[in-house]
Scaffold this motif. Structure first.
Motif, PDB file in Angstrom:
ATOM      1  N   ASP A 110       1.288  -1.023  -0.236  1.00  0.00           N
ATOM      2  CA  ASP A 110      -0.176   0.162   0.228  1.00  0.00           C
ATOM      3  C   ASP A 110       0.724   1.195   0.085  1.00  0.00           C
ATOM      4  O   ASP A 110       1.874   1.021   0.350  1.00  0.00           O
ATOM      5  N   ARG A 111       0.102   2.692  -0.468  1.00  0.00           N
ATOM      6  CA  ARG A 111       1.013   3.600   0.279  1.00  0.00           C
ATOM      7  C   ARG A 111       2.144   3.910   0.991  1.00  0.00           C
ATOM      8  O   ARG A 111       3.402   4.453   0.889  1.00  0.00           O
ATOM      9  N   THR A 112       1.676   3.705   2.033  1.00  0.00           N
ATOM     10  CA  THR A 112       2.289   4.110   3.251  1.00  0.00           C
ATOM     11  C   THR A 112       3.506   2.695   3.598  1.00  0.00           C
ATOM     12  O   THR A 112       4.222   3.385   3.664  1.00  0.00           O
ATOM     13  N   GLU A 113       3.325   1.533   3.111  1.00  0.00           N
ATOM     14  CA  GLU A 113       4.398   0.761   2.559  1.00  0.00           C
ATOM     15  C   GLU A 113       5.830   1.522   1.719  1.00  0.00           C
ATOM     16  O   GLU A 113       6.373   1.436   2.185  1.00  0.00           O
ATOM     17  N   MET A 114       5.251   2.064   0.994  1.00  0.00           N
ATOM     18  CA  MET A 114       5.958   2.870  -0.037  1.00  0.00           C
ATOM     19  C   MET A 114       6.928   3.659   0.363  1.00  0.00           C
ATOM     20  O   MET A 114       7.930   3.791   0.179  1.00  0.00           O
ATOM     21  N   SER A 115       5.779   4.458   1.315  1.00  0.00           N
ATOM     22  CA  SER A 115       6.550   5.251   1.515  1.00  0.00           C
ATOM     23  C   SER A 115       7.228   5.004   2.947  1.00  0.00           C
ATOM     24  O   SER A 115       8.580   5.830   2.926  1.00  0.00           O
ATOM     25  N   ARG A 116       7.561   4.565   3.430  1.00  0.00           N
ATOM     26  CA  ARG A 116       8.334   3.988   4.737  1.00  0.00           C
ATOM     27  C   ARG A 116       9.169   3.249   3.249  1.00  0.00           C
ATOM     28  O   ARG A 116      10.728   3.230   4.297  1.00  0.00           O
ATOM     29  N   LEU A 117       9.461   2.284   2.324  1.00  0.00           N
ATOM     30  CA  LEU A 117      10.413   1.826   2.066  1.00  0.00           C
ATOM     31  C   LEU A 117      11.511   2.719   1.063  1.00  0.00           C
ATOM     32  O   LEU A 117      12.766   2.820   1.522  1.00  0.00           O
ATOM     33  N   ALA A 118      10.482   3.699   1.075  1.00  0.00           N
ATOM     34  CA  ALA A 118      11.352   4.887   0.111  1.00  0.00           C
ATOM     35  C   ALA A 118      12.394   6.300   0.979  1.00  0.00           C
ATOM     36  O   ALA A 118      13.125   6.775   0.701  1.00  0.00           O
ATOM     37  N   ALA A 119      11.722   6.509   2.690  1.00  0.00           N
ATOM     38  CA  ALA A 119      12.339   6.784   3.311  1.00  0.00           C
ATOM     39  C   ALA A 119      13.564   6.006   3.726  1.00  0.00           C
ATOM     40  O   ALA A 119      14.776   6.335   3.755  1.00  0.00           O
ATOM     41  N   ASP A 120      13.542   4.493   3.879  1.00  0.00           N
ATOM     42  CA  ASP A 120      14.694   3.569   4.581  1.00  0.00           C
ATOM     43  C   ASP A 120      15.547   4.057   3.361  1.00  0.00           C
ATOM     44  O   ASP A 120      16.751   4.149   3.758  1.00  0.00           O
ATOM     45  N   PHE A 121      15.645   4.370   1.845  1.00  0.00           N
ATOM     46  CA  PHE A 121      16.287   4.409   1.221  1.00  0.00           C
ATOM     47  C   PHE A 121      16.810   5.562   1.286  1.00  0.00           C
ATOM     48  O   PHE A 121      18.269   5.435   1.036  1.00  0.00           O
ATOM     49  N   LYS A 122      15.919   6.586   1.303  1.00  0.00           N
ATOM     50  CA  LYS A 122      16.929   8.065   1.771  1.00  0.00           C
ATOM     51  C   LYS A 122      17.475   8.147   2.834  1.00  0.00           C
ATOM     52  O   LYS A 122      18.429   8.845   2.790  1.00  0.00           O
ATOM     53  N   ASP A 123      17.184   7.068   3.690  1.00  0.00           N
ATOM     54  CA  ASP A 123      18.487   7.407   5.551  1.00  0.00           C
ATOM     55  C   ASP A 123      19.794   6.342   4.751  1.00  0.00           C
ATOM     56  O   ASP A 123      20.662   7.166   5.774  1.00  0.00           O
ATOM     57  N   ILE A 124      19.734   5.942   3.892  1.00  0.00           N
ATOM     58  CA  ILE A 124      21.107   5.387   3.959  1.00  0.00           C
ATOM     59  C   ILE A 124      22.375   6.806   3.371  1.00  0.00           C
ATOM     60  O   ILE A 124      21.972   6.986   2.575  1.00  0.00           O
ATOM     61  N   PRO A 125      23.275   6.708   4.155  1.00  0.00           N
ATOM     62  CA  PRO A 125      23.769   7.890   3.413  1.00  0.00           C
ATOM     63  C   PRO A 125      24.211   8.536   2.321  1.00  0.00           C
ATOM     64  O   PRO A 125      25.143   7.005   1.893  1.00  0.00           O
ATOM     65  N   GLY A 126      24.436   9.706   1.637  1.00  0.00           N
ATOM     66  CA  GLY A 126      24.375   9.285   0.768  1.00  0.00           C
ATOM     67  C   GLY A 126      23.386   9.888  -0.226  1.00  0.00           C
ATOM     68  O   GLY A 126      24.013  10.237  -1.173  1.00  0.00           O
ATOM     69  N   VAL A 127      22.660   8.727   0.243  1.00  0.00           N
ATOM     70  CA  VAL A 127      21.614   8.651  -1.424  1.00  0.00           C
ATOM     71  C   VAL A 127      20.951   9.908  -1.696  1.00  0.00           C
ATOM     72  O   VAL A 127      20.935  10.150  -2.585  1.00  0.00           O
ATOM     73  N   GLU A 128      19.904  10.346  -0.417  1.00  0.00           N
ATOM     74  CA  GLU A 128      19.391  11.824  -0.797  1.00  0.00           C
ATOM     75  C   GLU A 128      20.116  12.884  -1.813  1.00  0.00           C
ATOM     76  O   GLU A 128      19.912  12.810  -2.185  1.00  0.00           O
ATOM     77  N   VAL A 129      21.524  12.788  -1.246  1.00  0.00           N
ATOM     78  CA  VAL A 129      22.277  14.394  -2.271  1.00  0.00           C
ATOM     79  C   VAL A 129      22.390  13.493  -3.379  1.00  0.00           C
ATOM     80  O   VAL A 129      22.375  14.447  -4.697  1.00  0.00           O
ATOM     81  N   ALA A 130      22.702  12.082  -3.327  1.00  0.00           N
ATOM     82  CA  ALA A 130      23.187  11.642  -4.871  1.00  0.00           C
ATOM     83  C   ALA A 130      22.952  10.964  -5.527  1.00  0.00           C
ATOM     84  O   ALA A 130      21.944  11.023  -6.923  1.00  0.00           O
ATOM     85  N   PHE A 131      21.258  10.601  -5.380  1.00  0.00           N
ATOM     86  CA  PHE A 131      19.793  10.139  -6.156  1.00  0.00           C
ATOM     87  C   PHE A 131      18.786  11.220  -5.934  1.00  0.00           C
ATOM     88  O   PHE A 131      17.957  10.535  -7.118  1.00  0.00           O
ATOM     89  N   TYR A 132      17.980  12.476  -5.395  1.00  0.00           N
ATOM     90  CA  TYR A 132      17.277  12.644  -5.400  1.00  0.00           C
ATOM     91  C   TYR A 132      17.728  14.708  -5.371  1.00  0.00           C
ATOM     92  O   TYR A 132      17.295  15.717  -6.563  1.00  0.00           O
TER      93      TYR A 132
END
Length: 198
Positions: free
Chosen positions: A98-120
């Motif tokens: 569902d949408r909630t779980e998708m948002s959680r997975l996206a947040a988990d990915f962005k929490d990886i150091p450097g990911v938000e800067v590198a890919f977003y």
């Protein structure tokens, strides 16, 4: 239309299609995860892939220089980061129920150091900056009309205001780059064979 010219226009068309499929998916108030989410992001990813040969084809209209190489390299790095971003969205859509779980997975990915800067937040913007600079270089050498630069800028900025403007933004990008198509096609034409005179 020759292949390189097709790629030049296919990238912006991919953005238009992404925006239209996204609007269709949001029309029922339940956008993602599901078919509409996957379709929109697959189309967007295909558009980004098409931009790679498209950018290279546009760059070949300019004489070689370290400046041209740097601009193209930056644009391609930005494209690669954007592809990772869309790929992550697709995977998250496949894994989530569902949408909630998708948002959680996206947040988990962005929490990886450097990911938000590198890919977003930062690196993907290199593509748009590089494409804009490349368009300016082409306009300076009259390979594109002067109005291609502000039109491309409008195509980049409009989706920043709201993603609902993605179709208009992609259309602006397509119109901005379209005048280069004859030159790209001409460059692909095989040279006339020389006839030896005996």
């Amino acid at each position: 239309m020759k292949r390189a010219a097709l790629f030049v226009i296919a990238g912006p068309v991919g953005i238009v299609a992404y925006g239209l499929v996204r609007l269709w998916g949001r029309s029922d108030g339940a956008y993602g995860p599901g078919f509409d989410w996957q379709a929109a992001h697959l189309v967007a990813l295909a558009g980004m892939v098409c931009f790679v040969p498209g950018v290279l084809a546009l760059a070949r209209l300019l004489p070689g220089s370290p400046w041209r190489t740097g601009v193209v390299a930056g644009a391609l790095v930005g494209l690669a980061a954007t592809m990772v971003q869309f790929g992550a969205d697709i995977v998250e859509g496949l894994l989530a129920e569902d949408r909630t779980e998708m948002s959680r997975l996206a947040a988990d990915f962005k929490d990886i150091p450097g990911v938000e800067v590198a890919f977003y937040d930062v690196v993907p913007q290199l593509f748009f900056v590089g494409l804009l600079v490349l368009t300016g270089m082409l306009a300076a050498r009259r390979r594109l009309p002067w109005w291609s630069v502000p039109l491309l800028l409008a195509g980049i900025v409009l989706p920043v205001v709201t993603l609902d403007l993605l179709p208009i933004g992609g259309l602006c990008m397509a119109l901005a780059l379209a005048p280069a198509l004859p030159l790209v096609q001409q460059r692909e034409e095989p040279a006339e064979p020389s006839v030896a005179v005996h």
